[in-house]
Write an enzyme that holds these catalytic residues in place. Structure first.
Site, PDB file in Angstrom:
ATOM      1  N   GLY A  37       0.826  -1.200   0.000  1.00 17.63           N
ATOM      2  CA  GLY A  37       0.000   0.000   0.000  1.00 17.63           C
ATOM      3  C   GLY A  37       0.856   1.242   0.000  1.00 17.63           C
ATOM      4  O   GLY A  37       2.085   1.182   0.022  1.00 17.63           O
ATOM      5  N   GLU A  38       0.178   2.380  -0.013  1.00 17.59           N
ATOM      6  CA  GLU A  38       0.839   3.673   0.008  1.00 17.59           C
ATOM      7  C   GLU A  38       0.419   4.428   1.246  1.00 17.59           C
ATOM      8  O   GLU A  38      -0.743   4.394   1.642  1.00 17.59           O
ATOM      9  CB  GLU A  38       0.500   4.487  -1.241  1.00 17.59           C
ATOM     10  CG  GLU A  38       1.075   3.911  -2.526  1.00 17.59           C
ATOM     11  CD  GLU A  38       0.890   4.859  -3.687  1.00 17.59           C
ATOM     12  OE1 GLU A  38       0.234   5.894  -3.484  1.00 17.59           O
ATOM     13  OE2 GLU A  38       1.401   4.563  -4.775  1.00 17.59           O
ATOM     14  N   CYS A  89       1.271   8.196   3.762  1.00 14.03           N
ATOM     15  CA  CYS A  89       1.190   9.640   3.596  1.00 14.03           C
ATOM     16  C   CYS A  89       2.338  10.173   2.749  1.00 14.03           C
ATOM     17  O   CYS A  89       2.144  11.115   1.980  1.00 14.03           O
ATOM     18  CB  CYS A  89       1.197  10.314   4.971  1.00 14.03           C
ATOM     19  SG  CYS A  89      -0.228   9.892   5.987  1.00 14.03           S
ATOM     20  N   GLY A 114       5.029   7.861   1.463  1.00 14.89           N
ATOM     21  CA  GLY A 114       5.829   6.811   0.863  1.00 14.89           C
ATOM     22  C   GLY A 114       4.986   5.601   0.555  1.00 14.89           C
ATOM     23  O   GLY A 114       3.758   5.669   0.488  1.00 14.89           O
ATOM     24  N   LYS A 144       9.049   0.335   4.781  1.00 16.17           N
ATOM     25  CA  LYS A 144       8.573   1.656   4.384  1.00 16.17           C
ATOM     26  C   LYS A 144       9.682   2.376   3.635  1.00 16.17           C
ATOM     27  O   LYS A 144      10.834   2.391   4.076  1.00 16.17           O
ATOM     28  CB  LYS A 144       8.154   2.474   5.608  1.00 16.17           C
ATOM     29  CG  LYS A 144       6.910   1.959   6.301  1.00 16.17           C
ATOM     30  CD  LYS A 144       6.423   2.951   7.350  1.00 16.17           C
ATOM     31  CE  LYS A 144       5.079   2.535   7.924  1.00 16.17           C
ATOM     32  NZ  LYS A 144       4.516   3.562   8.822  1.00 16.17           N
ATOM     33  N   ASP A 161      -4.484  10.175  15.535  1.00 18.83           N
ATOM     34  CA  ASP A 161      -5.261   9.656  14.399  1.00 18.83           C
ATOM     35  C   ASP A 161      -5.611   8.194  14.654  1.00 18.83           C
ATOM     36  O   ASP A 161      -5.478   7.351  13.766  1.00 18.83           O
ATOM     37  CB  ASP A 161      -4.467   9.805  13.099  1.00 18.83           C
ATOM     38  CG  ASP A 161      -5.350   9.568  11.861  1.00 18.83           C
ATOM     39  OD1 ASP A 161      -6.587   9.652  11.996  1.00 18.83           O
ATOM     40  OD2 ASP A 161      -4.806   9.298  10.785  1.00 18.83           O
TER      41      ASP A 161
END
EC number: 2.7.10.1
Length: 799
Positions: A471-472, A474, A476, A500, A609
């Site tokens: 996945g991607e 924020c 990278g 990452k 978050d």
């Protein structure tokens, strides 16, 4: 019946029901169970005995006051299911819970209030009748006056945002005066303030918790009776976070001259609202030059902020020698920028500091000696440089001094750590700058990587085999990888990890963010319920941050894939072959996340978050909190912008974070209960069908989401405690762990099976773009508290 009579007596204005039972009575007064555990309020006169029992069952019931279980002996005691108070005093007022042993189910939720009819005047009372006491003494009538004026001398209160403010105006008079509060000349009742206010008339006080900038103003207490009135005003100023890089006190550190063998202290006074990162640097010469080819100075990091450092602003040099002479720099940075100041240390032989003012000839001699000493110092410095150069070339066995250039990346942000960084990391979070008074504090466009080697975390790049993308993020992307020899106990085996890395078009800020996250993960340490750092690759290639791999993805998708069959509870993707989750499994999910957050709280880390999308699930169904080290620009949040998956992050934010951008551990508690709501709706979206603009006003008015159909009332009561408008009234993560642990112990696999109990309700299809109004069923329209929590939390928590 006893409760009914008591309540009738309160509403009709008659004396409150006497709670004292005669010794000859066969049955003591007992509170009858109330449906839905609604709060009961009883008013008790001062000095009156209290004797209540928790239902008709004497055994298996315990009384708690303000979260603490009452002892079985004493003036106030809980004994065999009874609540007994020998003589009611003001400190006995408060909230009492009767809990069933084992299940911790709330049997009664009772609030005892002191009858203050003798200290206040009702509309139908004659003040003159209150001028005499019951003992026959007659007191003269008197206009109001201050009883403790010395406690009111502090007129201006300047406090940081998030603190609690208390104003007091202790007064007396006969007839007993009343007190009213004004804000900026208008009557103030706190109905429009998030979190409300507490008016303690018996203490003549006004209390406001978690103050925000909108609370600024002049607060006036007006005390009056029939003979006159007095008033006093306080001025409240709420200090916002200062958007400024650290400020260093002028003249510090100061140039210092010392003799060989003495001790030296260099002081650097740093002023910063955001937690600063402070380093002491010594400028060194490499190969005859003080600067590298890129123009950055060579420095040796002498001291840096760490968890155990309480005097980082002071650099101690013990038993200095000529080699200690040179330039020293105090470098401080926060989320805004960097500041630095330098000083020179001159080290002279002891005889060179023997100054005298006896004769002019002696002064001339001293000057000559001083100049000669300076020349000797220069020679010594040159010799030291040559010697050091030979040491490097000759590979002497003595341990080399760590020399590095200023790292070429910015201090991306203030860590979410109140404690300072660990000494385990040798990485200096500073952007490469030229230490001169003319250049700007921050440079732009630097994307090259020049990180010092950290042997504790460095992993050989050639032992890492990258796989498919996961996945991607924020700044990278994350890919699956196989690491050979990652586990020291199994050096010949491979481990599946997640790596990452930056995107191809990453900027220097993206690089700084990734480095910042890496450093935070180093500082946090390891815990079973967080994503742990396994290693880093910083040398001879792109930056790789190696973390644990969670095979089952994030918690939201994990829950949705395990929804039971039905038209209203359908997963977005393929359904899991493991089948629906049981109730204990869902509680276990919440318990594990609470444990992870408790650990982060102990490490002074504020997540900001927390949501099901940021909790990952391993192959063994272990919950691991992710993204706690991300750099988030909280001052530039687009409240109306959706994320890539269509969800609005603001729906997980506490009111104080949403409206005033005040982030604390207690705002994380609010987010945790949104996550708990996600768990018991099997991945539902919070506030379905509620536009963001309407959500703001609904939260201000105290509206909260309704109980999910498959969530027990006990756990919903826990949610409501965490959704308290005042942050200090919310439980801590430690209390949440204890409460959920009790639930886990009380339930079993047979208690509730979601395959049998899930109804047609599905909150998952709501979207913020919907035009539905606040009348949607997802909201409870009764302001807090709707129903009590079954857990004996304290009324006041520290944030």
């Amino acid at each position: 019946m006893w409760l009914l009579l008591a309540l009738l007596s309160i509403f009709q204005g008659t004396p409150a029901l006497s709670l004292e039972a005669s010794e000859e009575m066969e049955q003591e007064p007992c509170l009858a169970p109330i449906l839905e555990q609604q709060e009961q309020v009883l008013t008790v006169a001062l000095g009156q005995p209290v004797r209540l029992c928790c239902g008709r069952t004497e055994r298996g019931r315990h009384w708690y006051k303000e979260g603490s279980r009452l002892a079985s002996a004493g003036r106030v005691r809980g004994w065999r299911g009874r609540l007994e108070i020998a003589s009611f005093l003001p400190e006995d007022a408060g909230r009492y819970l009767c809990l069933a042993r084992g299940s911790m189910t709330v049997v009664h939720n009772l609030t005892l209030l002191m009858d203050d009819s003798l200290t206040s005047i009702s509309n139908d009372e004659d003040p003159k009748t209150l001028s005499s006491s019951s003992s026959g003494h007659v007191y003269p009538q008197q206009a109001p006056y201050w009883t403790h004026p010395q406690r009111m001398e502090k007129k201006l209160h300047a406090v940081p945002a998030g603190n609690t403010v208390k104003f007091r105006c202790p007064a007396a008079g006969n007839p007993m005066p009343t007190i009213h509060w004004l804000k900026d000349g208008q009557a103030f009742h706190g109905e429009n303030r998030i979190g409300g206010i507490r008016l303690r008339h018996q203490h003549w006080s006004l209390v406001m918790e978690s103050v925000v900038p909108s609370d600024r103003g002049t607060y006036t207490c007006l005390v009056e009776n029939s003979l006159g009135s007095i008033r006093y005003s306080y001025l409240l100023d709420v200090l916002e976070r200062s958007p400024h890089r650290p400020i260093l006190q002028a003249g510090l550190p100061a140039n210092t001259t010392a003799v060989v063998g003495s001790d030296v202290e260099l002081l650097c006074k740093v002023y910063s609202d955001a937690q600063p990162h402070i380093q002491w640097l010594k400028h060194v010469v490499i190969n005859g030059s003080s600067f590298g080819a890129d123009g950055f100075p060579y420095v040796q990091v002498l001291k840096t902020t760490d968890i155990n450092s309480s005097e980082v602003e002071v650099l101690y040099l013990r038993n200095v020698s000529a080699e200690d002479a040179g330039e020293y720099t105090c470098l401080a940075g926060n989320s805004i920028g960097l500041s630095y100041q330098s000083a020179w240390l001159t080290v002279l032989p002891e005889e060179d500091l023997t100054w005298t003012t006896a004769t002019p000839e002696a002064r001339y001699t001293d000057i000559i000696l001083y100049v000669s000493g300076s020349l000797v110092l220069l020679v010594l410095l040159l010799l030291a440089g040559v010697y050091h150069r030979q040491v490097i070339r000759g590979h002497y066995s003595r341990q080399p001094v760590t020399i590095q250039k200023l790292s070429r990346f910015p201090l991306a942000r203030q860590f979410s750590l109140e404690s300072r960084s660990s000494g385990k990391s040798s990485l200096s979070l500073v952007r490469g700058v030229r230490l001169s008074s003319s250049g700007p504090p921050l440079l732009t466009g630097l994307v090259n990587l020049d990180l010092p080697l950290d042997p504790l975390w460095e992993f050989p790049r050639d032992r890492l085999v990258l796989g498919k993308p996961l996945g991607e993020g924020c700044f990278g992307q994350v890919v699956r990888a196989e690491a050979f020899g990652m586990d020291p106990s199994r050096p010949d085996q491979t481990s599946t990890v997640a790596v990452k890395m930056l995107k191809d078009n990453a900027s220097d800020k993206d690089l700084a963010d990734l480095v910042s996250e890496m450093e935070v993960m180093k500082l946090i340490g390891r815990h079973k319920n967080i994503i742990n750092l396994l290693g880093v690759c910083t040398q001879e290639g792109p930056l790789y941050v190696i973390v644990e791999c969670a095979a089952k993805g994030n918690l939201r998708e994990f829950l949705r894939a395990r929804r039971p069959p039905g038209p209203d509870l359908s997963p977005d993707g393929p359904r899991s072959s493991e089948g629906p989750l049981s109730f204990p499994a869902l509680v276990s999910c919440a318990y594990q996340v609470a444990r992870g957050m408790q650990y982060l709280e102990s490490r002074k880390c504020i997540h900001r978050d927390l949501a099901a999308r940021n909790v990952l699930v391993t192959e063994d169904d272990v919950m691991k909190i992710a993204d706690f080290g991300l750099a988030r620009g909280v001052h530039h949040i687009d409240y109306y912008k959706k994320t890539s998956n269509g969800r609005l992050p603001v729906k997980w934010m506490a009111p104080e974070a949403l409206f005033d951008r005040v982030y604390t551990h207690q705002s994380d508690v609010w987010s945790f209960e949104i996550l708990l709501w996600e768990i018991f709706t099997l991945g539902g979206s919070p506030y379905p069908g509620i536009p963001v603009e309407e959500l703001f006003s609904l939260l201000r008015e105290g509206h909260r989401m309704e109980r999910p159909p498959n969530c027990p009332s006990e756990l919903y009561g826990l949610m409501r405690e965490c959704w308290h408008a005042a942050p200090s009234q919310r439980p801590t993560f430690k209390q949440l762990v204890e409460a959920l642990d009790k639930v886990l112990l009380a339930v079993s696999e047979e208690y509730l099976d979601l395959r049998l109990t899930f109804g047609p309700f599905s909150p998952s299809n709501g979207d913020a773009s919907s035009t539905c109004s606040s009348s949607d069923s997802v909201f409870s329209h009764d302001p807090l508290p709707l129903e009590p929590s079954p857990f004996p939390f304290s009324d006041s928590q520290t944030t």
